[in-house]
Design a protein around this motif. Structure first.
Motif, PDB file in Angstrom:
ATOM      1  N   LYS A  59       0.823  -1.206   0.000  1.00  0.00           N
ATOM      2  CA  LYS A  59       0.000   0.000   0.000  1.00  0.00           C
ATOM      3  C   LYS A  59       0.863   1.264   0.000  1.00  0.00           C
ATOM      4  O   LYS A  59       0.519   2.256  -0.652  1.00  0.00           O
ATOM      5  CB  LYS A  59      -0.938  -0.003   1.204  1.00  0.00           C
ATOM      6  CG  LYS A  59      -2.074  -0.997   1.060  1.00  0.00           C
ATOM      7  CD  LYS A  59      -2.975  -0.968   2.264  1.00  0.00           C
ATOM      8  CE  LYS A  59      -4.111  -1.972   2.088  1.00  0.00           C
ATOM      9  NZ  LYS A  59      -5.002  -2.018   3.261  1.00  0.00           N
ATOM     10  N   ALA A  60       1.962   1.225   0.734  1.00  0.00           N
ATOM     11  CA  ALA A  60       2.891   2.372   0.742  1.00  0.00           C
ATOM     12  C   ALA A  60       3.466   2.608  -0.650  1.00  0.00           C
ATOM     13  O   ALA A  60       3.553   3.738  -1.121  1.00  0.00           O
ATOM     14  CB  ALA A  60       4.003   2.157   1.767  1.00  0.00           C
ATOM     15  N   MET A  61       3.850   1.519  -1.324  1.00  0.00           N
ATOM     16  CA  MET A  61       4.380   1.623  -2.687  1.00  0.00           C
ATOM     17  C   MET A  61       3.324   2.205  -3.629  1.00  0.00           C
ATOM     18  O   MET A  61       3.627   3.066  -4.449  1.00  0.00           O
ATOM     19  CB  MET A  61       4.829   0.245  -3.201  1.00  0.00           C
ATOM     20  CG  MET A  61       5.996  -0.347  -2.454  1.00  0.00           C
ATOM     21  SD  MET A  61       7.529   0.511  -2.774  1.00  0.00           S
ATOM     22  CE  MET A  61       7.671   0.228  -4.526  1.00  0.00           C
ATOM     23  N   GLU A  62       2.090   1.747  -3.508  1.00  0.00           N
ATOM     24  CA  GLU A  62       1.007   2.275  -4.334  1.00  0.00           C
ATOM     25  C   GLU A  62       0.782   3.752  -4.086  1.00  0.00           C
ATOM     26  O   GLU A  62       0.521   4.509  -5.020  1.00  0.00           O
ATOM     27  CB  GLU A  62      -0.289   1.500  -4.085  1.00  0.00           C
ATOM     28  CG  GLU A  62      -0.289   0.105  -4.652  1.00  0.00           C
ATOM     29  CD  GLU A  62      -1.534  -0.681  -4.269  1.00  0.00           C
ATOM     30  OE1 GLU A  62      -2.377  -0.176  -3.480  1.00  0.00           O
ATOM     31  OE2 GLU A  62      -1.660  -1.826  -4.755  1.00  0.00           O
ATOM     32  N   SER A  63       0.894   4.178  -2.845  1.00  0.00           N
ATOM     33  CA  SER A  63       0.667   5.601  -2.515  1.00  0.00           C
ATOM     34  C   SER A  63       1.706   6.486  -3.188  1.00  0.00           C
ATOM     35  O   SER A  63       1.411   7.600  -3.599  1.00  0.00           O
ATOM     36  CB  SER A  63       0.678   5.818  -0.998  1.00  0.00           C
ATOM     37  OG  SER A  63       1.989   5.803  -0.480  1.00  0.00           O
ATOM     38  N   VAL A  64       2.934   5.991  -3.308  1.00  0.00           N
ATOM     39  CA  VAL A  64       4.006   6.757  -3.977  1.00  0.00           C
ATOM     40  C   VAL A  64       3.750   6.808  -5.474  1.00  0.00           C
ATOM     41  O   VAL A  64       3.926   7.848  -6.107  1.00  0.00           O
ATOM     42  CB  VAL A  64       5.385   6.144  -3.666  1.00  0.00           C
ATOM     43  CG1 VAL A  64       6.466   6.798  -4.492  1.00  0.00           C
ATOM     44  CG2 VAL A  64       5.707   6.263  -2.188  1.00  0.00           C
TER      45      VAL A  64
END
Length: 125
Positions: free
Chosen positions: A117-122
């Motif tokens: 999810k963190a990767m997607e947010s970036v």
């Protein structure tokens, strides 16, 4: 997942080494740091895509490290690790700019999901 590059920061060497190995088995490139100063140095040398950061470390604590990451690398998501079943510390970290938090002991599947999810947010930025 092979393109994921994560920095794990925790003063509990056995814990962070084991966590790194478990992430490697799942195709995540995980680098380790055992204190805040080392983490900041590694971030400057080769910024990771996500930082997984313990809040309670001797010397420079996790919140101070988080503040410096937010100041110098605001686009790197930080997932905080709290102990003692404390959500209060995790919420405080999120107010300071952390992406999310997890309570120790960790569930590896939950950690990987938060990293995803963190990767997607970036990527959405």
């Amino acid at each position: 997942m092979n393109e994921w590059k994560v920095l794990l920061v925790d003063d509990e060497k056995e814990f962070v080494t084991t966590l790194s190995e478990r992430l490697h088995l799942r195709g995540v490139q995980a680098q380790t740091a055992f204190d805040g100063q080392e983490a900041l140095r590694l971030i400057e040398e080769d910024p990771p895509q996500v930082v997984v950061l313990d809040m309670m470390m001797p010397g420079m604590g996790g919140l101070e490290v988080l503040e410096r990451i937010r100041r110098w690398h605001p686009d790197i998501p930080v997932i905080l690790l709290t102990g003692h079943s404390s959500t209060k510390d995790g919420m405080k970290g999120m107010r300071l700019g952390a992406f999310d938090y997890l309570v120790k002991p960790l569930n590896i599947g939950e950690l990987i999901e938060k990293i995803r999810k963190a990767m997607e947010s970036v990527q959405e930025k």
